[in-house]
Design a protein around this motif. Structure first.
Motif, PDB file in Angstrom:
ATOM      1  N   GLY A  35       0.881  -1.294   0.077  1.00 30.35           N
ATOM      2  CA  GLY A  35       0.067   0.105  -0.032  1.00 30.35           C
ATOM      3  C   GLY A  35       0.842   1.282   0.088  1.00 30.35           C
ATOM      4  O   GLY A  35       2.213   1.193   0.072  1.00 30.35           O
ATOM      5  N   PRO A  36       0.297   2.589  -0.098  1.00 37.51           N
ATOM      6  CA  PRO A  36       0.964   3.825  -0.084  1.00 37.51           C
ATOM      7  C   PRO A  36       1.675   3.759   1.160  1.00 37.51           C
ATOM      8  O   PRO A  36       1.172   3.586   2.248  1.00 37.51           O
ATOM      9  CB  PRO A  36      -0.050   4.697  -0.372  1.00 37.51           C
ATOM     10  N   THR A  37       2.781   4.739   1.216  1.00 40.80           N
ATOM     11  CA  THR A  37       3.431   4.985   2.468  1.00 40.80           C
ATOM     12  C   THR A  37       3.203   6.320   2.756  1.00 40.80           C
ATOM     13  O   THR A  37       2.288   6.836   2.080  1.00 40.80           O
ATOM     14  CB  THR A  37       5.074   4.931   2.281  1.00 40.80           C
ATOM     15  N   GLY A  38       3.471   6.808   4.114  1.00 35.76           N
ATOM     16  CA  GLY A  38       3.262   8.127   4.459  1.00 35.76           C
ATOM     17  C   GLY A  38       4.117   9.015   3.561  1.00 35.76           C
ATOM     18  O   GLY A  38       4.906   8.984   2.971  1.00 35.76           O
ATOM     19  N   VAL A  49       7.138  11.368   2.614  1.00 37.32           N
ATOM     20  CA  VAL A  49       8.390  11.371   2.677  1.00 37.32           C
ATOM     21  C   VAL A  49       9.185  12.763   2.735  1.00 37.32           C
ATOM     22  O   VAL A  49       8.747  13.579   2.057  1.00 37.32           O
ATOM     23  CB  VAL A  49       9.087  10.493   1.590  1.00 37.32           C
ATOM     24  N   GLY A  50      10.112  12.822   3.517  1.00 35.94           N
ATOM     25  CA  GLY A  50      10.815  13.991   3.818  1.00 35.94           C
ATOM     26  C   GLY A  50      10.051  15.083   4.745  1.00 35.94           C
ATOM     27  O   GLY A  50       8.988  14.793   5.184  1.00 35.94           O
ATOM     28  N   PRO A  51      10.589  16.269   4.794  1.00 38.53           N
ATOM     29  CA  PRO A  51       9.943  17.233   5.567  1.00 38.53           C
ATOM     30  C   PRO A  51       8.614  17.735   5.100  1.00 38.53           C
ATOM     31  O   PRO A  51       8.489  17.936   3.847  1.00 38.53           O
ATOM     32  CB  PRO A  51      10.863  18.311   5.902  1.00 38.53           C
ATOM     33  N   ALA A  52       7.741  17.995   5.702  1.00 37.95           N
ATOM     34  CA  ALA A  52       6.469  18.607   5.484  1.00 37.95           C
ATOM     35  C   ALA A  52       6.683  19.967   5.058  1.00 37.95           C
ATOM     36  O   ALA A  52       7.411  20.740   5.617  1.00 37.95           O
ATOM     37  CB  ALA A  52       5.245  18.710   6.455  1.00 37.95           C
ATOM     38  N   ARG A  53       5.873  20.504   4.029  1.00 33.09           N
ATOM     39  CA  ARG A  53       6.015  22.072   3.582  1.00 33.09           C
ATOM     40  C   ARG A  53       4.803  22.811   3.742  1.00 33.09           C
ATOM     41  O   ARG A  53       3.857  22.377   3.888  1.00 33.09           O
ATOM     42  CB  ARG A  53       6.517  21.994   2.173  1.00 33.09           C
TER      43      ARG A  53
END
Length: 77
Positions: free
Chosen positions: A68-71, A73-77
């Protein structure tokens, strides 16, 4: 036929099946090029057609479950 062509042909043939996850390329225990067929669950019905390989290449079945899809990735913008 190249490994890449055999990989694409395997994907093209089975990508709509409910048990199918992905196709990869690798080497088997004898260090020969092979196709890796990632499936949700290994069953005899799925595995038997590949006992003789696919287009000249061995096929390894790898059970990975449902993907399934992951959460994010990287910092939120």
């Amino acid at each position: 036929m190249s490994l890449r062509d055999a990989s694409f042909a395997l994907w093209s043939q089975f990508h709509g099946q409910p048990w199918f996850v992905a196709v990869g390329e690798g080497v088997n225990d004898q260090r020969r090029p092979c196709l890796i067929l990632y499936v949700k669950r290994k069953t005899r019905t799925i595995g038997e057609p590949f006992n003789q390989g696919w287009m000249g290449y061995d096929v390894l079945l790898k059970e990975v479950g449902t993907v399934g899809p992951t959460g994010p990735v990287g910092p939120a913008r």
